[in-house]
Design a protein around this motif. Structure first.
Motif, PDB file in Angstrom:
ATOM      1  N   ALA A   1      -0.339  -3.473   9.042  1.00 50.86           N
ATOM      2  CA  ALA A   1       0.386  -2.447   8.280  1.00 50.86           C
ATOM      3  C   ALA A   1       0.306  -1.088   8.960  1.00 50.86           C
ATOM      4  O   ALA A   1      -0.757  -0.669   9.402  1.00 50.86           O
ATOM      5  N   THR A   2       1.447  -0.417   9.024  1.00 46.72           N
ATOM      6  CA  THR A   2       1.500   0.919   9.631  1.00 46.72           C
ATOM      7  C   THR A   2       2.281   1.919   8.793  1.00 46.72           C
ATOM      8  O   THR A   2       2.217   3.107   9.046  1.00 46.72           O
ATOM      9  N   ALA A   3       3.026   1.443   7.783  1.00 44.20           N
ATOM     10  CA  ALA A   3       3.877   2.334   6.997  1.00 44.20           C
ATOM     11  C   ALA A   3       3.731   2.043   5.507  1.00 44.20           C
ATOM     12  O   ALA A   3       3.398   0.922   5.111  1.00 44.20           O
ATOM     13  N   GLU A   4       3.998   3.061   4.710  1.00 42.29           N
ATOM     14  CA  GLU A   4       3.962   2.901   3.261  1.00 42.29           C
ATOM     15  C   GLU A   4       4.881   1.752   2.846  1.00 42.29           C
ATOM     16  O   GLU A   4       5.980   1.603   3.367  1.00 42.29           O
ATOM     17  N   GLY A   5       4.393   0.904   1.955  1.00 41.48           N
ATOM     18  CA  GLY A   5       5.156  -0.258   1.514  1.00 41.48           C
ATOM     19  C   GLY A   5       4.806  -1.525   2.257  1.00 41.48           C
ATOM     20  O   GLY A   5       5.157  -2.626   1.804  1.00 41.48           O
ATOM     21  N   ASP A   6       4.105  -1.403   3.396  1.00 37.79           N
ATOM     22  CA  ASP A   6       3.633  -2.586   4.103  1.00 37.79           C
ATOM     23  C   ASP A   6       2.564  -3.276   3.255  1.00 37.79           C
ATOM     24  O   ASP A   6       1.899  -2.641   2.424  1.00 37.79           O
TER      25      ASP A   6
ATOM     26  N   VAL B   1       0.858  -1.180   0.000  1.00 42.18           N
ATOM     27  CA  VAL B   1       0.000   0.000   0.000  1.00 42.18           C
ATOM     28  C   VAL B   1       0.899   1.236   0.000  1.00 42.18           C
ATOM     29  O   VAL B   1       1.926   1.260   0.659  1.00 42.18           O
ATOM     30  N   VAL B   2       0.524   2.247  -0.804  1.00 44.52           N
ATOM     31  CA  VAL B   2       1.288   3.491  -0.868  1.00 44.52           C
ATOM     32  C   VAL B   2       0.382   4.660  -0.513  1.00 44.52           C
ATOM     33  O   VAL B   2      -0.816   4.636  -0.780  1.00 44.52           O
ATOM     34  N   GLY B   3       0.964   5.667   0.116  1.00 45.12           N
ATOM     35  CA  GLY B   3       0.214   6.856   0.478  1.00 45.12           C
ATOM     36  C   GLY B   3       0.351   7.173   1.950  1.00 45.12           C
ATOM     37  O   GLY B   3       1.001   6.471   2.708  1.00 45.12           O
ATOM     38  N   GLU B   4      -0.284   8.265   2.339  1.00 48.69           N
ATOM     39  CA  GLU B   4      -0.230   8.727   3.722  1.00 48.69           C
ATOM     40  C   GLU B   4      -1.450   8.244   4.497  1.00 48.69           C
ATOM     41  O   GLU B   4      -2.411   7.748   3.914  1.00 48.69           O
ATOM     42  N   ASN B   5      -1.412   8.406   5.794  1.00 45.89           N
ATOM     43  CA  ASN B   5      -2.534   8.072   6.690  1.00 45.89           C
ATOM     44  C   ASN B   5      -2.952   6.610   6.603  1.00 45.89           C
ATOM     45  O   ASN B   5      -4.131   6.292   6.650  1.00 45.89           O
ATOM     46  N   LEU B   6      -1.981   5.733   6.493  1.00 48.78           N
ATOM     47  CA  LEU B   6      -2.265   4.306   6.417  1.00 48.78           C
ATOM     48  C   LEU B   6      -3.029   3.819   7.637  1.00 48.78           C
ATOM     49  O   LEU B   6      -3.888   2.952   7.534  1.00 48.78           O
ATOM     50  N   THR B   7      -2.754   4.392   8.795  1.00 44.69           N
ATOM     51  CA  THR B   7      -3.407   3.936  10.022  1.00 44.69           C
ATOM     52  C   THR B   7      -4.892   4.287  10.063  1.00 44.69           C
ATOM     53  O   THR B   7      -5.616   3.767  10.904  1.00 44.69           O
ATOM     54  N   SER B   8      -5.361   5.125   9.142  1.00 44.78           N
ATOM     55  CA  SER B   8      -6.792   5.464   9.107  1.00 44.78           C
ATOM     56  C   SER B   8      -7.598   4.432   8.318  1.00 44.78           C
ATOM     57  O   SER B   8      -8.817   4.453   8.351  1.00 44.78           O
ATOM     58  N   LEU B   9      -6.930   3.524   7.607  1.00 43.56           N
ATOM     59  CA  LEU B   9      -7.636   2.516   6.818  1.00 43.56           C
ATOM     60  C   LEU B   9      -8.282   1.470   7.717  1.00 43.56           C
ATOM     61  O   LEU B   9      -7.761   1.142   8.776  1.00 43.56           O
ATOM     62  N   LYS B  10      -9.418   0.934   7.247  1.00 44.49           N
ATOM     63  CA  LYS B  10     -10.151  -0.078   7.993  1.00 44.49           C
ATOM     64  C   LYS B  10     -10.572  -1.213   7.066  1.00 44.49           C
ATOM     65  O   LYS B  10     -10.804  -0.999   5.876  1.00 44.49           O
ATOM     66  N   VAL B  11     -10.677  -2.399   7.631  1.00 44.53           N
ATOM     67  CA  VAL B  11     -11.183  -3.542   6.880  1.00 44.53           C
ATOM     68  C   VAL B  11     -12.567  -3.198   6.346  1.00 44.53           C
ATOM     69  O   VAL B  11     -13.387  -2.620   7.062  1.00 44.53           O
TER      70      VAL B  11
END
Length: 129
Positions: free
Chosen positions: A118-123, A78-88
């Motif tokens: 996942a917590t960071a871009e590229g995870d 996954v690429v981009g910012e605010n990865l921690t805001s994503l939800k299943v």
């Protein structure tokens, strides 16, 4: 790269290959694609893919691809910012080259199945189409 992780209810965890011709741009293995005028092109942004490349291919070459079905789960970066805001359950868009997903949820085409911590871009995360 989209990597098939699971086919729910399937006996084997592999695609049945279809041979398709690469369109205007070279494609990497694991690229989400559509077929446009008989040619394979990368699916990007909000374009829902129909196939995944099973090999890399240059413009005009015929390569094996797997048709995307609703019971398939793919693992991808996954690429981009605010990865921690994503939800299943959220739907995210595809990257500019069709090889991964972004953190953009507006008009997304890939449904998040598992965030895999996942917590960071590229995870990596798992998605279905």
């Amino acid at each position: 790269m989209f990597n098939l992780k699971k086919i729910e209810g399937g006996r084997q965890n592999v695609h049945e290959p279809e041979m398709l011709t690469v369109g205007a741009s070279d494609l990497a293995i694991g690229t989400a694609c559509t077929v446009n005028n008989g040619l394979l092109v990368a699916a990007t942004g909000t374009t829902k893919p129909t196939h995944i490349t099973l090999a890399a291919g240059a413009k005009g070459k015929t390569i094996p691809c797997g048709r995307i079905e609703s019971n398939q789960v793919y693992e991808t970066p996954v690429v981009g910012e605010n990865l921690t805001s994503l939800k299943v359950g959220q739907k995210v868009t595809l990257s500019g080259d069709g090889t991964n997903v972004t953190t953009t949820t507006t008009n997304g085409v890939a449904t998040i199945v598992d965030l895999l911590g996942a917590t960071a871009e590229g995870d990596f995360i798992q998605v279905r189409f």
